[in-house]
Motif scaffolding. Structure first.
Motif, PDB file in Angstrom:
ATOM      1  N   ASN A   1      92.074  75.109 -65.183  1.00 45.98           N
ATOM      2  CA  ASN A   1      92.941  74.124 -65.026  1.00 45.98           C
ATOM      3  C   ASN A   1      92.611  72.968 -64.867  1.00 45.98           C
ATOM      4  N   ASN A   2      93.491  71.792 -64.969  1.00 43.73           N
ATOM      5  CA  ASN A   2      93.436  70.443 -64.834  1.00 43.73           C
ATOM      6  C   ASN A   2      93.808  69.990 -63.337  1.00 43.73           C
ATOM      7  N   GLU A   3      92.543  69.498 -62.820  1.00 45.49           N
ATOM      8  CA  GLU A   3      92.457  68.856 -61.537  1.00 45.49           C
ATOM      9  C   GLU A   3      93.019  69.222 -60.533  1.00 45.49           C
ATOM     10  N   ASN A   4      93.552  70.814 -60.365  1.00 49.33           N
ATOM     11  CA  ASN A   4      93.918  71.308 -59.178  1.00 49.33           C
ATOM     12  C   ASN A   4      93.089  71.364 -57.775  1.00 49.33           C
ATOM     13  N   GLU A   5      91.820  71.654 -58.202  1.00 56.03           N
ATOM     14  CA  GLU A   5      90.755  71.459 -57.064  1.00 56.03           C
ATOM     15  C   GLU A   5      90.513  70.077 -56.381  1.00 56.03           C
ATOM     16  N   TRP A   6      90.306  69.356 -57.350  1.00 58.27           N
ATOM     17  CA  TRP A   6      90.017  67.896 -56.994  1.00 58.27           C
ATOM     18  C   TRP A   6      91.274  67.262 -56.346  1.00 58.27           C
ATOM     19  N   ILE A   7      92.468  67.463 -56.639  1.00 59.76           N
ATOM     20  CA  ILE A   7      93.815  67.051 -56.169  1.00 59.76           C
ATOM     21  C   ILE A   7      93.859  67.459 -54.754  1.00 59.76           C
ATOM     22  N   TRP A   8      93.521  68.752 -54.595  1.00 62.72           N
ATOM     23  CA  TRP A   8      93.715  69.431 -53.294  1.00 62.72           C
ATOM     24  C   TRP A   8      92.814  68.848 -52.255  1.00 62.72           C
ATOM     25  N   PHE A   9      91.513  68.818 -52.804  1.00 59.66           N
ATOM     26  CA  PHE A   9      90.325  68.258 -51.869  1.00 59.66           C
ATOM     27  C   PHE A   9      90.838  66.789 -51.448  1.00 59.66           C
ATOM     28  N   GLN A  10      91.583  65.918 -52.208  1.00 53.22           N
ATOM     29  CA  GLN A  10      91.545  64.601 -52.250  1.00 53.22           C
ATOM     30  C   GLN A  10      92.627  64.487 -50.906  1.00 53.22           C
ATOM     31  N   GLU A  11      93.811  65.438 -51.268  1.00 50.77           N
ATOM     32  CA  GLU A  11      95.192  65.103 -50.310  1.00 50.77           C
ATOM     33  C   GLU A  11      94.925  65.742 -49.242  1.00 50.77           C
ATOM     34  N   GLN A  12      94.531  67.141 -49.291  1.00 47.59           N
ATOM     35  CA  GLN A  12      94.587  67.927 -47.951  1.00 47.59           C
ATOM     36  C   GLN A  12      93.283  67.556 -47.200  1.00 47.59           C
ATOM     37  N   LYS A  13      92.237  67.159 -47.557  1.00 47.96           N
ATOM     38  CA  LYS A  13      91.048  66.884 -46.924  1.00 47.96           C
ATOM     39  C   LYS A  13      90.437  67.984 -46.514  1.00 47.96           C
ATOM     40  N   SER A  14      90.736  69.149 -47.217  1.00 52.01           N
ATOM     41  CA  SER A  14      89.883  70.435 -46.947  1.00 52.01           C
ATOM     42  C   SER A  14      89.201  70.912 -48.142  1.00 52.01           C
ATOM     43  N   SER A  15      88.785  72.114 -47.751  1.00 56.98           N
ATOM     44  CA  SER A  15      88.190  72.973 -49.052  1.00 56.98           C
ATOM     45  C   SER A  15      89.152  73.521 -50.039  1.00 56.98           C
ATOM     46  N   TYR A  16      88.750  73.169 -51.574  1.00 65.04           N
ATOM     47  CA  TYR A  16      89.782  73.781 -52.331  1.00 65.04           C
ATOM     48  C   TYR A  16      89.816  75.295 -52.269  1.00 65.04           C
ATOM     49  N   LYS A  17      89.014  75.894 -51.538  1.00 65.05           N
ATOM     50  CA  LYS A  17      88.951  77.392 -51.524  1.00 65.05           C
ATOM     51  C   LYS A  17      90.427  77.798 -50.900  1.00 65.05           C
TER      52      LYS A  17
ATOM     53  N   GLN B   1      85.611  76.643 -63.876  1.00 62.56           N
ATOM     54  CA  GLN B   1      86.729  76.834 -63.042  1.00 62.56           C
ATOM     55  C   GLN B   1      88.082  75.942 -63.180  1.00 62.56           C
ATOM     56  N   SER B   2      87.452  74.573 -63.240  1.00 63.86           N
ATOM     57  CA  SER B   2      88.579  73.393 -63.407  1.00 63.86           C
ATOM     58  C   SER B   2      87.972  72.231 -64.049  1.00 63.86           C
ATOM     59  N   SER B   3      88.703  71.218 -64.403  1.00 58.69           N
ATOM     60  CA  SER B   3      88.403  70.193 -64.991  1.00 58.69           C
ATOM     61  C   SER B   3      88.904  69.136 -64.004  1.00 58.69           C
ATOM     62  N   PRO B   4      88.268  68.221 -62.977  1.00 56.50           N
ATOM     63  CA  PRO B   4      86.780  67.982 -63.004  1.00 56.50           C
ATOM     64  C   PRO B   4      86.282  69.213 -61.948  1.00 56.50           C
ATOM     65  N   PHE B   5      85.104  69.556 -62.160  1.00 58.44           N
ATOM     66  CA  PHE B   5      84.614  70.913 -60.961  1.00 58.44           C
ATOM     67  C   PHE B   5      83.077  70.505 -60.951  1.00 58.44           C
ATOM     68  N   GLY B   6      82.490  71.154 -59.925  1.00 56.54           N
ATOM     69  CA  GLY B   6      81.002  71.192 -59.877  1.00 56.54           C
ATOM     70  C   GLY B   6      80.769  72.117 -58.488  1.00 56.54           C
ATOM     71  N   LYS B   7      79.504  71.813 -58.193  1.00 58.88           N
ATOM     72  CA  LYS B   7      78.923  72.891 -56.930  1.00 58.88           C
ATOM     73  C   LYS B   7      79.197  72.096 -55.612  1.00 58.88           C
ATOM     74  N   GLU B   8      79.683  70.609 -55.716  1.00 59.00           N
ATOM     75  CA  GLU B   8      79.767  69.950 -54.666  1.00 59.00           C
ATOM     76  C   GLU B   8      81.004  70.189 -53.659  1.00 59.00           C
ATOM     77  N   THR B   9      80.937  69.787 -52.314  1.00 62.37           N
ATOM     78  CA  THR B   9      82.331  70.009 -51.833  1.00 62.37           C
ATOM     79  C   THR B   9      83.311  69.179 -52.713  1.00 62.37           C
ATOM     80  N   ASP B  10      83.027  67.908 -53.199  1.00 63.50           N
ATOM     81  CA  ASP B  10      83.973  67.341 -53.825  1.00 63.50           C
ATOM     82  C   ASP B  10      83.961  67.673 -55.192  1.00 63.50           C
ATOM     83  N   PRO B  11      84.938  68.369 -55.726  1.00 65.75           N
ATOM     84  CA  PRO B  11      84.871  68.797 -57.125  1.00 65.75           C
ATOM     85  C   PRO B  11      84.406  67.679 -58.363  1.00 65.75           C
ATOM     86  N   ASN B  12      84.901  66.631 -57.952  1.00 67.19           N
ATOM     87  CA  ASN B  12      84.608  65.250 -58.858  1.00 67.19           C
ATOM     88  C   ASN B  12      83.302  64.475 -58.532  1.00 67.19           C
TER      89      ASN B  12
END
Ligand code: BMA
Length: 818
Positions: free
Chosen positions: A432-448, A475-486
């Motif tokens: 997907n595009n940015e789903n995990e990243w946006i969740w992480f930023q806005e919800q301040k919790s794990s994208y899981k 999995q997504s763009s952006p994505f990585g192994k860290e807590t922050d997908p970006n």
């Protein structure tokens, strides 16, 4: 190869407004009345059909968008009739329906659709009549449907319009930060009546299993549907101008048939700039005992391997390895090329993708808020050597996870992966595009914890693995192994501090990305493009309608803020368009140069190549397919060889990077120019040899030139051995707005060469970032810097090229504003 079964593309469609909302006051005001039938175009959309019937004004003109909201809140009916002389056994093949629709054949419901990304094949034998038949499609309002679903299942955290995530329809159609809101309805791909075959080929897959020193192993598989057992053979043939490889396999029953082949001395498929784009003809057919063809499929296949490398020497990295060779990805993000998809012509696809290739690119990312593109798009990417990063169609939000929705998604993933898998250009499949990243930023919790997480983490990868385990999935763009997908530390990134978070582009030097799949900077569409869609009184930079054609919140404000950081402000319409387009060029050049030369980053994709309507946006080519000034900056900085500068303590290093797989021989000219006088204080001329894929220091220049309030820049031109210009670059230590410049007298001369018109440009003083303009004329080189003694030849084309005179051309250069 033809199997002689009949195929009829259904035509002569009509449409009408369904009367379920007819009493609403808003609809009563419209020219269209329920129950009345108008002629429709298929493939098409309701918006374009209303336009063709003169029932609405051009949706792109002025702020007409605001008046057209009612269309997507209505239900619409499409119908057509066809006559069958005899009742045969037909399938109805529906290649694409947008989106929530019930399909009736002779008043019997034969299908309900709720996903525009699906195609269908329906056995309609029992519904058909000899003689006249009617096919009718009832479209439910996509907006009402999505709102109802949202009310039923609950509102999710979503960027932009929230209910869009409840419908499997191109998400940008509900409006985006570069696109208007036109949620279309319609038959967006052809509908075909197809005589049934006794045996059918459903999907064909092609995989390069491995490439050895002088061979490759490929696997070809086909899924077969047949009711008869042991009656047919599958005939597989792989062929190019040098070899033919064939195999016949018995078909015992329905199911998958796979065969492996060893190809000796294969001609490999390479991305643009790395080698040829060799393709093989792949043909698969089912033949009966008399060798009669029952069904046949033809495709082009390429032999290549793709690896997504994430670790190297114990360090995280993120890079593409094609056929065992590391590739620096130079490219762009792609959005749908029109708000009204069926209007996109083959020529438009060809022109846009050729522009990408011509700008020295090797990668295109199909962004997740649009569509899985059509076959032609991927065929062109195969032919042009453009690697594809293919998102699945989810963007900027959480997505539902209820059973119905997941089933719908599963079918979509299955169909689209199987359909596109064989293209050698498709290198990465992305959730997907940015789903995990946006969740992480806005919800301040794990994208899981994000609704929809399992789609990208389980549903899609499981299907991909079952179709072809060699495909690269991310999995997504952006994505990585860290807590922050970006994070810069692993995976890929989107750089939006610059621009969207109001940070200036010079700050890119702090960016440590391993691979950038999005970054960008806005610039206005070209003058002719805007003037076609804006009433004259709105051609003014503070105008509301002009600003309406910038869809980002505070988009116009950002343009002004960043302009003021680098260039003199000028509010005159034409000057403003030039200066703001120029600033977009500076921004992209600055960022791309950093990522390309820092030794850490392995790819940079620009947000975005194209537009879907006339707008001020991040695109480098506007909606009328005219490159903006920034396009030319990108092409220059994406050249295979570039000059770049590094500031050291007492000197400036002049470097040369050769990204090519061949040694480079050429010459470099360096001028240290006092901008205030236009005189060259120092000139260096050097013959250059740089080995393949390497970097050298060519020379140094003393820092003294830049002390105090001096007005010096360094300007470099790199030529190849034929004397053609490969790349130019410049070095300066203060923003352009602080320079004082000598006036340049630029002279133009029009001539004809091989029946093409050209303009020759000369100057008496250095002229910076020259741009020529004349209505209806396309100049193939813009934004170049020219020194005295040089001549630059520009090819010209466009509707007014026949009558153009030198005096019709307006010359822009930065000198005038400094
Ligand atoms: C990213 C993209 C798009 C958007 C762009 C510009 O978020 O994925 O959604 O249009 O940036 O803001």
């Amino acid at each position: 190869m033809n199997s002689n079964t009949e195929k009829i593309i259904l035509s002569d469609w009509n449409f009408s407004l369904a009367d379920n909302r007819a009493s609403s006051n808003e609809i009563k005001k419209q020219k269209i009345k329920p129950g009345k039938w108008y002629s429709a175009q298929v493939p098409g959309t309701i918006h374009t059909d209303l336009l063709n019937n003169k029932l609405i004004d051009n949706p792109f003109y002025s702020d007409n968008e605001l008046k057209l909201d009612w269309i997507s809140r209505c239900d619409w009916i499409y119908n057509t009739e066809f006559i069958l002389k005899e009742k045969r056994n037909y399938n109805l093949v529906i290649n694409g329906i947008d989106t929530i629709a019930d399909v009736y054949l002779n008043d019997k419901l034969i299908l309900s659709c709720k996903n525009m990304f699906l195609s269908y094949k329906i056995d309609i034998e029992k519904f058909l009549r000899q003689g006249r038949n009617e096919l009718k499609i009832y479209f439910h309002s996509p907006v009402n449907y999505s709102i109802k679903e949202e009310n039923r299942h609950g509102k999710l955290p979503v960027a932009l319009n929230s209910y869009r995530v409840y419908i499997r329809k191109a998400q940008y159609s509900f409006g985006w930060d570069w696109g208007p809101s036109f949620p279309t309805s319609g038959i967006w791909k052809n509908i075909i009546l197809e005589e049934k075959r006794e045996a059918e080929i459903e999907n064909v897959l092609f995989t390069t299993k491995c490439i050895g020193l002088n061979y490759a192993v490929v696997k070809i598989s086909a899924s077969i549907k047949t009711k008869k057992t042991n009656s047919y053979k599958l005939f597989i043939r792989l062929q190019n101008s040098e070899v033919v490889i064939e195999k016949k396999v018995n078909i015992t029953k329905s199911g998958n048939i796979a065969a492996e082949f060893e190809v000796a001395n294969p001609n490999l498929w390479w991305p643009n700039g790395e080698g040829n784009q060799d393709l093989y003809n792949l043909s698969i057919s089912i033949v009966d005992k008399e060798n009669k063809i029952i069904d046949a499929v033809e495709k082009k296949a390429g032999i290549r391997t793709v690896e997504l490398i994430q670790k190297e020497k114990n360090e995280n990295t993120f890079k593409l390895r094609i056929n065992g060779k590391d590739i620096f990805a130079k490219g762009v993000d792609w959005i749908p090329a029109d708000s009204f998809l069926p209007r996109i012509t083959n020529e438009k696809y060809l022109k846009l993708l050729t522009l990408a290739k011509d700008a020295n690119m090797n990668m295109v990312r199909v962004w997740g808020g649009g569509i899985y593109e059509n076959e032609l798009f991927y065929n062109l990417c195969d032919e042009l050597g453009l690697l594809v990063w293919q998102d699945f169609m989810f963007a900027c939000g959480s997505y539902p996870e209820h059973e119905d929705f997941i089933q719908n998604v599963k079918e979509e993933v299955n169909q689209n992966v199987a359909k596109l898998q064989h293209h050698p250009s498709i290198a990465v499949w992305c959730g997907n595009n940015e789903n995990e990243w946006i969740w992480f930023q806005e919800q301040k919790s794990s994208y899981k914890k994000m609704p929809g997480y399992k789609i990208y983490n389980k549903v899609i990868p499981d299907i991909i693995k079952s179709i072809d385990s060699t495909l690269c999935y991310w999995q997504s763009s952006p994505f990585g192994k860290e807590t922050d997908p970006n994070s810069f530390n692993s995976g890929n990134t989107h750089q939006w501090e610059i621009w969207s978070r109001w940070i200036d582009y010079e700050n890119v030097k702090h960016d440590q990305s391993l691979f950038v799949t999005e970054f960008g900077f806005q610039g206005p569409a070209n003058k002719d493009t805007f003037e076609k869609y804006l009433p004259e009184e709105n051609m003014n930079i503070n105008d509301k309608v002009f600003e309406f054609h910038n869809k980002q919140v505070e988009g116009p404000e950002r343009i002004n803020r960043f302009l003021s950081g680098h260039l003199p402000l000028n509010t005159n319409w034409e000057d403003y368009l030039y200066l703001t387009q120029l600033n977009q060029g500076f921004a992209l050049k600055t960022c791309l140069e950093h990522w390309r030369t820092n030794g850490r980053t392995n790819g940079s994709l620009i947000w975005q190549l194209n537009d879907c309507w006339p707008v001020t946006s991040w695109a480098i080519v506007d909606s009328e397919l005219q490159p903006k000034l920034a396009y030319h900056f990108v092409k220059n900085i994406f050249a295979r060889q570039i000059v770049f500068f590094s500031k050291r303590e007492n000197y400036i290093e002049i470097n040369l990077q050769n990204q090519n797989r061949k040694e480079f021989n050429g010459s470099l000219r360096i001028n240290v120019i006092d901008v205030s006088t236009g005189e060259s204080d120092k000139e260096i001329n050097k013959e250059i040899v740089v080995k393949a894929k390497s970097k050298i220091i060519v020379d140094i220049i003393s820092s003294e030139f830049f002390n105090g309030s001096k007005n010096f820049i360094v300007f470099a031109s790199l030529l190849n051995n034929n004397g053609s210009l490969v790349n130019t670059n410049y070095y300066k230590e203060k923003p352009w707005k602080y320079f004082k410049s000598a006036e340049a007298k630029i002279s133009l001369q029009i001539s004809v060469k091989d029946s093409n018109k050209q303009v020759s440009v000369k100057t008496n003083k250095p002229a910076y970032f020259v741009d020529l303009y004349s209505p209806g004329i396309v100049f193939n080189n813009r934004g170049f810097t020219i020194l005295p003694g040089e001549e630059i030849i520009i090819n010209i084309s466009g509707e007014n090229v026949g009558k153009i005179k030198t005096n019709d051309i307006k010359i822009f250069s930065l000198n005038k504003y400094l």
